[in-house]
Design an enzyme around this catalytic site. Structure first.
Site, short mmCIF file in Angstrom:
data_model
loop_
_atom_site.label_atom_id
_atom_site.label_comp_id
_atom_site.label_asym_id
_atom_site.label_seq_id
_atom_site.Cartn_x
_atom_site.Cartn_y
_atom_site.Cartn_z
N SER A 130 77.69 68.77 22.87
CA SER A 130 77.31 68.97 21.47
C SER A 130 75.82 69.22 21.34
O SER A 130 75.03 68.69 22.12
CB SER A 130 77.69 67.70 20.68
N TYR A 154 76.95 58.45 19.53
CA TYR A 154 77.89 59.56 19.81
C TYR A 154 77.18 60.60 20.68
O TYR A 154 77.69 60.99 21.74
CB TYR A 154 78.38 60.18 18.50
N LYS A 158 77.65 61.93 24.81
CA LYS A 158 77.75 63.33 25.25
C LYS A 158 76.72 63.61 26.34
O LYS A 158 77.02 64.23 27.36
CB LYS A 158 77.54 64.28 24.06
#
Ligand code: WQD
Length: 346
Positions: A130, A154, A158
């Protein structure tokens, strides 16, 4: 060599279902692994309606140790050429509130998938990363050499997974890996049969606008109009989910033909920034519906502006996003108006 048989972890989700359609329409066969924590089995029925039946399902939780043996044997039996890994938790705000849960799901799911691929003798992996790994450290347009500094758990999961995959490719040259850094996926397949169906109140802008347009939500909150951008609202690189899905097939084919690419990261974006106010106006034009909104305080963790420099993907993958913000809004609206309650209408 062509990668014909692909495991799609998280293949019933928003991005995953669109990836399955592109894979099937490119003549590949998919084994979807999904626990339906944030997706619906109906999405796979719709995938079959669009692109035919070359998609099998293994209902399992990649992050649950109790499912690991079942996953390893099913993946081995499938005789995969590789995998696309989209399985994981993905809500920024939720990750701030529940960081350990995000690490406890996103990382072990990856460990199990790697173990299953090695057991099956396949070492080709496309990972759903991302743009959030860039944080607020770079002036846009951002290319793949941009500084890495995610600002939430989050995004850190990643980045940690990207780093682990780079280490894996260094340690074992047989591994061929693409880390695809998605910018902001929006829109839906032109058929209106599959699309974004978030659980509960949408975190992201487009599904929220779509639910306002269809009458499920009363109005949108614009999180800040005092950013140093052209109209004061946040600017992002929205990319049509079908363009994004096509990028996964291009990545798989790139890895299949490269002798020893190692682990390579690619920005999947359009290279264009769109503001919140511009997105609202575009959606109003596409839906011919009013989108009431109020400007509120900034959302914690948000950055003013980020959009991609997508040249590396064009050069090495032969891929570029082609769909416009108008296409994204029209296709998102067709899905939302045909499925006001998402897959729950089935
Ligand atoms: C876009 C813009 C908000 C909602 C995150 C993750 C990324 C990916 C996509 C998972 C911002 C504004 C939003 C609303 C608003 N996640 N906004 N009102 O934060 O850019 O990216 O989601 O794959 O990895 O980082 O996306 O859609 O939440 O926000 O004003 O109700 O819309 O401030 O400027 P974001 P978003």
């Amino acid at each position: 060599m062509t990668a014909k048989r692909i495991v799609v972890a998280g293949g019933a989700g928003y991005i995953g279902s669109h990836v399955c359609v592109e894979l099937l329409q490119a003549g590949r066969k998919a084994l979807v692994i999904d626990n339906f924590a944030n997706s619906s089995p109906v999405a796979l029925d719709r995938v079959r309606e669009i692109a035919g039946g070359n998609v099998e399902l293994l209902r399992a939780d990649l992050a649950d140790p109790a499912d690991a043996e079942r996953i390893v044997s099913a993946v081995t039996a499938f005789r995969p050429d590789g995998a696309i890994h989209l399985a994981g938790l993905k809500a920024v705000g939720e990750s701030v509130a529940e960081p350990v849960r995000y690490y406890a799901v996103n990382l072990p799911a990856t460990f199990t998938l790697i173990r299953a691929l090695e057991a099956a003798g396949a070492r080709l992996l496309v990972f759903s990363s991302s743009a959030t790994v860039y944080g607020d450290l770079n002036k846009s347009p951002v290319d793949e050499t941009g500084a890495l500094g995610p600002t939430n758990p989050y995004g850190r999961t990643k980045l940690f997974i990207e780093e682990m995959l780079r280490d894996l490719a260094r340690a074992d040259k047989r591994w061929k890996i693409c880390n695809l850094r998605y910018f902001n996926p929006v829109g839906a397949h032109a058929s209106g049969k599959i699309g974004e169906d978030p659980n509960g109140l949408p975190n992201n802008l487009f599904p929220f606008i779509a639910q306002v347009a269809v009458g499920r939500l009363p109005k949108l909150k614009v999180f800040g109009a005092d950013y140093p951008t052209r109209d004061g609202s946040g600017v992002r690189d929205y990319i049509h989910v079908v363009d994004l899905a096509a990028g996964h097939v291009a990545a798989i084919d790139y890895l299949a033909k490269e002798a020893s690419p190692g682990a390579v990261e690619f920005n999947l974006g359009t290279g264009r920034g769109v503001s919140v106010f511009e997105a609202i106006a575009a959606f109003k034009r596409a839906s011919n519906r009013d989108i009431p909104f109020e400007v509120t305080a900034r959302r914690d963790g948000d950055i003013a502006e980020i959009y991609a420099r997508p040249d590396k993907a064009e050069k090495l993958l032969g891929w570029r996003a082609t769909r416009t913000i108008e296409n994204m809004c029209a296709d998102h609206w067709r899905w939302q108006s045909a499925n006001p309650n998402g897959y729950r209408d089935e």
